[in-house]
Design a protein around this motif. Structure first.
Motif, mmCIF file in Angstrom:
data_model
loop_
_atom_site.group_PDB
_atom_site.id
_atom_site.type_symbol
_atom_site.label_atom_id
_atom_site.label_comp_id
_atom_site.label_asym_id
_atom_site.label_seq_id
_atom_site.Cartn_x
_atom_site.Cartn_y
_atom_site.Cartn_z
ATOM 1 N N ILE A 103 0.835 -1.200 0.000
ATOM 2 C CA ILE A 103 0.000 0.000 0.000
ATOM 3 C C ILE A 103 0.870 1.251 0.000
ATOM 4 O O ILE A 103 0.555 2.250 -0.663
ATOM 5 N N ALA A 104 1.980 1.204 0.741
ATOM 6 C CA ALA A 104 2.906 2.345 0.748
ATOM 7 C C ALA A 104 3.464 2.610 -0.644
ATOM 8 O O ALA A 104 3.824 3.743 -0.973
ATOM 9 N N ALA B 214 -8.048 -5.867 1.627
ATOM 10 C CA ALA B 214 -8.117 -7.054 2.479
ATOM 11 C C ALA B 214 -9.567 -7.393 2.773
ATOM 12 O O ALA B 214 -10.379 -6.504 3.071
ATOM 13 N N ILE B 215 -9.887 -8.685 2.710
ATOM 14 C CA ILE B 215 -11.257 -9.165 2.919
ATOM 15 C C ILE B 215 -11.231 -10.294 3.933
ATOM 16 O O ILE B 215 -10.330 -11.144 3.913
ATOM 17 N N THR B 216 -12.211 -10.322 4.822
ATOM 18 C CA THR B 216 -12.380 -11.472 5.696
ATOM 19 C C THR B 216 -13.863 -11.795 5.814
ATOM 20 O O THR B 216 -14.714 -10.917 5.634
ATOM 21 N N ALA B 217 -14.146 -13.057 6.095
ATOM 22 C CA ALA B 217 -15.531 -13.487 6.307
ATOM 23 C C ALA B 217 -15.730 -13.759 7.790
ATOM 24 O O ALA B 217 -15.833 -14.897 8.233
ATOM 25 N N LEU C 121 -6.394 -8.881 11.748
ATOM 26 C CA LEU C 121 -6.804 -7.913 10.733
ATOM 27 C C LEU C 121 -7.311 -6.596 11.313
ATOM 28 O O LEU C 121 -7.431 -5.607 10.575
ATOM 29 N N LYS C 122 -7.617 -6.575 12.597
ATOM 30 C CA LYS C 122 -8.039 -5.304 13.183
ATOM 31 C C LYS C 122 -6.908 -4.270 13.105
ATOM 32 O O LYS C 122 -7.152 -3.077 12.979
ATOM 33 N N LYS C 123 -5.667 -4.748 13.169
ATOM 34 C CA LYS C 123 -4.524 -3.830 13.020
ATOM 35 C C LYS C 123 -4.508 -3.240 11.615
ATOM 36 O O LYS C 123 -4.237 -2.039 11.436
ATOM 37 N N PHE C 124 -4.762 -4.088 10.623
ATOM 38 C CA PHE C 124 -4.814 -3.603 9.244
ATOM 39 C C PHE C 124 -5.966 -2.628 9.065
ATOM 40 O O PHE C 124 -5.816 -1.575 8.425
ATOM 41 N N ALA C 125 -7.122 -2.949 9.639
ATOM 42 C CA ALA C 125 -8.299 -2.097 9.496
ATOM 43 C C ALA C 125 -8.061 -0.719 10.107
ATOM 44 O O ALA C 125 -8.538 0.301 9.580
ATOM 45 N N ALA C 126 -7.337 -0.677 11.230
ATOM 46 C CA ALA C 126 -7.065 0.614 11.871
ATOM 47 C C ALA C 126 -6.179 1.495 11.003
ATOM 48 O O ALA C 126 -6.351 2.718 10.953
ATOM 49 N N LYS C 127 -5.241 0.869 10.281
ATOM 50 C CA LYS C 127 -4.341 1.639 9.417
ATOM 51 C C LYS C 127 -4.985 1.993 8.081
ATOM 52 O O LYS C 127 -4.730 3.066 7.518
ATOM 53 N N PRO D 133 -8.613 1.778 6.845
ATOM 54 C CA PRO D 133 -10.051 1.484 6.944
ATOM 55 C C PRO D 133 -10.768 1.408 5.609
ATOM 56 O O PRO D 133 -11.750 0.662 5.473
ATOM 57 N N ASP D 134 -10.282 2.120 4.605
ATOM 58 C CA ASP D 134 -10.921 2.085 3.288
ATOM 59 C C ASP D 134 -10.455 0.896 2.452
ATOM 60 O O ASP D 134 -10.969 0.663 1.354
ATOM 61 N N ARG D 135 -9.519 0.111 2.984
ATOM 62 C CA ARG D 135 -9.000 -1.060 2.263
ATOM 63 C C ARG D 135 -9.430 -2.370 2.926
ATOM 64 O O ARG D 135 -8.925 -3.425 2.574
ATOM 65 N N TYR D 136 -10.323 -2.308 3.908
ATOM 66 C CA TYR D 136 -10.668 -3.489 4.701
ATOM 67 C C TYR D 136 -12.171 -3.731 4.657
ATOM 68 O O TYR D 136 -12.974 -2.821 4.877
ATOM 69 N N PHE D 137 -12.541 -5.001 4.381
ATOM 70 C CA PHE D 137 -13.957 -5.361 4.310
ATOM 71 C C PHE D 137 -14.197 -6.688 5.028
ATOM 72 O O PHE D 137 -13.606 -7.704 4.677
ATOM 73 N N ASP D 138 -15.042 -6.639 6.047
ATOM 74 C CA ASP D 138 -15.535 -7.857 6.691
ATOM 75 C C ASP D 138 -16.940 -8.084 6.152
ATOM 76 O O ASP D 138 -17.847 -7.290 6.401
ATOM 77 N N VAL D 139 -17.133 -9.160 5.413
ATOM 78 C CA VAL D 139 -18.413 -9.399 4.742
ATOM 79 C C VAL D 139 -19.372 -10.220 5.594
ATOM 80 O O VAL D 139 -20.442 -10.614 5.128
ATOM 81 N N GLY D 140 -18.997 -10.472 6.861
ATOM 82 C CA GLY D 140 -19.828 -11.327 7.695
ATOM 83 C C GLY D 140 -19.543 -12.790 7.409
ATOM 84 O O GLY D 140 -18.625 -13.138 6.662
ATOM 85 N N ILE D 141 -20.350 -13.651 8.017
ATOM 86 C CA ILE D 141 -20.120 -15.086 7.827
ATOM 87 C C ILE D 141 -20.659 -15.471 6.448
ATOM 88 O O ILE D 141 -21.731 -16.051 6.308
ATOM 89 N N ALA D 142 -19.909 -15.095 5.435
ATOM 90 C CA ALA D 142 -20.373 -15.249 4.052
ATOM 91 C C ALA D 142 -19.172 -15.495 3.147
ATOM 92 O O ALA D 142 -18.737 -14.607 2.409
ATOM 93 N N GLU D 143 -18.627 -16.690 3.243
ATOM 94 C CA GLU D 143 -17.437 -17.021 2.458
ATOM 95 C C GLU D 143 -17.682 -16.900 0.958
ATOM 96 O O GLU D 143 -16.792 -16.481 0.205
#
Length: 583
Positions: free
Chosen positions: A295-296, A303-306, A314-320, A322-332
């Motif tokens: 990203i730099a 980054a995506i997680t279900a 991934l919370k560390k990534f999300a904090a840095k 936030p516009d690049r991180y998506f948690d889609v819920g329990i939906a693989e």
């Protein structure tokens, strides 16, 4: 001193003899049992503490196993097990291993399915209800599903189909305002409005699907639950009973950190501090560090997680980012097809998955990524021999992924390889790439100067025997080689294959034919459809013999990891013995 209420409860029928005071005392007795056992063996803490009263009320009003209660995921079924004849597995440490972490029909007639994955309960109950109607019987069918599980597509499909039934189906929605981590998705705004309006909001997903609906605010209040379940018992049509509970109730650390205590390793029950601390870098940290670098350098990484951010930090990534991180819920399924859409438009998606959950998205891996040759990256954990639970078995990933055309599957053996493979995967555009994270903590082994993803790494050049060790099996290969040298005078070749979906480096394999009698593959995966079969096919027309060591094609129920590794000949002793028999 009064006799504990639990001493009087040996089955659900005994609950019907108790008054509300006794039932409340029963709940107060069960919670310490849950905490004590979980503190010693680990397990799902928050989900179970949150449904103690709900479970007591269900079994007081309904008549299990005549009435059928189906627990979604079933990671919250501990109190259910205690009340249905299995309490010794919580009261006596010598019997802690008598029951599994999820429902299992082999344990009890009060269990109907082996369930360890989410969003399945309503669909299962739909089928049970139709079968009941065909038999002409009238028992209650009661799936219990969490609000987090509603984010899974199968839950929607099942709710929609449930609304077409014309007979009894009581769908209990256990709403604790959490998934594994926080809930993600538009439906949760609607659930919040229902909670805020005591179920009166016009924004009602369940009614919109054609289902009857009832709200219960006091999800941890036994009288409120008894009244609600009594009202809907023997109902003649499908209804959703939406119940507001508190995840982790009764254990302060779990209430304060609901995500961290969804599942927890053994801990001090007084303080909540884990008994084993691990502050060493993980392979997930290596991945996140590389994504930061990408990203730099202005790479369009997403980054995506279900719903499993904790497993990859991934919370560390999300904090840095936030516009690049998506948690889609329990939906693989959504996570993979979402990644396909991102990749088609030029983004570089990295989907973080667990192997046992990734199998839920097989069609998306094949149809949306494979056929379309889209360069999404899948970083996944859990590909290993696991013990004791067939619902979270980690030995099917290579057979699943390596047989999808166009899917490159990489198995790094160390942190340096992992970083280099991720860099390569984010640069290439030929198609999807899956990277299997090694087991354990990240090491500091340097990368060889001539690294090439498509080139096998010869760790040691020997003769007579070649050991091809997939990913985390490399230390085992090194140990086996030492034993063969010491006991038999054999200087075994050790090879790290790196890429396991295809034998693209046939030059390395061809060179083995000159001075090797035996080629051995070592993999923590099902041998059927795995890497070893590919190697055996290659050497089939030659004079070189092959030996494939790995997991059997089956569901493992009660064996420990150590027992399975011994059976599969993946220990230093058993692997060495198997090789010596063929020399």
């Amino acid at each position: 001193m009064d006799t504990p209420v639990l001493d009087r409860v040996n089955g659900p029928e005994d609950l019907k003899k108790l008054d509300v005071v006794d039932l409340r005392e029963l709940a107060a007795e069960i919670r310490p049992l849950l905490i004590t056992k979980l503190s010693q063996v680990g397990g799902h803490v928050g989900p179970n503490l949150g449904v103690v009263e709900l479970t007591i009320a269900l079994h007081t009003v309904f008549n299990s196993p005549v009435d059928h209660i189906v627990w979604d995921v079933s990671h919250q079924s501990y109190t259910h097990k205690i009340l249905t004849g299995r309490k010794q597995a919580w009261t006596d440490p010598e019997h802690y291993d008598d029951v599994g972490p999820f429902t299992d029909p082999a344990e009890s007639p009060h269990n109907y399915f082996n369930i360890g994955h989410t969003s399945t309960s309503i669909a299962l109950a739909d089928g049970m209800a139709v079968a009941r109607d065909l038999r002409g019987s009238h028992e209650n069918i009661i799936p219990v599903i969490g609000d987090g599980a509603l984010s899974g597509g199968l839950a929607y499909e099942a709710l929609s189909n449930a609304a077409t039934l014309h007979s009894n189906l009581i769908i209990v929605v256990n709403d604790n305002e959490m998934s594994i981590a926080e809930d993600h998705g538009g439906l949760y705004k609607g659930l919040a409005e229902l909670r805020e309006t005591n179920g009166q909001s016009r924004n009602n997903l369940f009614k919109a699907l054609g289902l009857d609906y009832k709200y219960v605010e006091g999800g941890n209040d036994i009288p409120s639950l008894l009244a609600a379940f009594t009202e809907v018992k023997d109902i003649d049509h499908p209804i959703v009973v939406h119940i507001h509970t508190k995840k982790g109730l009764g254990f302060a650390p779990a209430e304060a950190n609901e995500e961290g205590w969804h599942w927890h390793a053994p801990f001090n029950p007084e303080t909540g501090v884990a008994l084993k601390q691990n502050d060493k870098p993980t392979y997930a940290d290596v991945v996140l560090d590389e994504l930061d670098s990408q990203i730099a350098n202005n790479q369009p990484v997403v980054a995506i997680t279900a719903a499993i951010p904790g497993g990859f930090h991934l919370k560390k990534f999300a904090a840095k980012h936030p516009d690049r991180y998506f948690d889609v819920g329990i939906a693989e399924q959504q996570s993979i097809t979402f990644a396909a859409g991102l990749a088609e438009q030029g983004a570089r998606p990295v989907a973080f998955e667990n192997t046992t959950f990734l199998q839920r998205a097989y069609d998306q891996l094949s149809h949306d990524l494979g056929i379309n040759k889209l360069p999404a990256v899948i970083v996944y954990a859990g590909g290993r021999v696991t013990g004791g639970d067939p619902t979270h078995q980690g030995t099917f990933d290579l057979a699943m992924l390596t047989n999808i055309p166009g899917m490159t599957v990489l198995t790094p053996a160390n942190a340096a390889e992992l970083r280099a493979m991720l860099q390569w995967a984010l640069q290439q555009t030929a198609g999807p790439v899956a990277i299997r994270l090694p087991r354990g903590n990240a090491d500091a082994e340097p990368l060889d100067a001539d690294f090439d993803v498509n080139q096998m790494r010869v760790v040691n050049a020997g003769s007579q025997v070649a050991l091809l060790a997939v990913g985390s099996m490399l230390p085992l290969a090194v140990e086996v080689a030492h034993r063969l040298q010491d006991k038999d005078g054999v200087n075994a070749t050790i090879i790290d294959p790196r890429r396991v979906d295809a034998l693209v480096d046939q030059n390395t394999l061809a060179k083995l034919q000159a001075d090797h009698k035996l080629v051995v593959t070592l993999e923590e995966d099902s041998l059927a459809g795995g890497f070893g079969e590919k190697v055996s096919r290659y050497f089939g027309p030659t004079a070189v013999r092959t030996l494939n060591l790995g997991a059997k094609r089956r569901f493992d129920h009660e064996q420990t990891r150590d027992e399975l590794m011994t059976e599969y000949q993946l220990t230093p002793d058993t692997a060495t013995t198997a090789i010596e028999k063929l020399l």
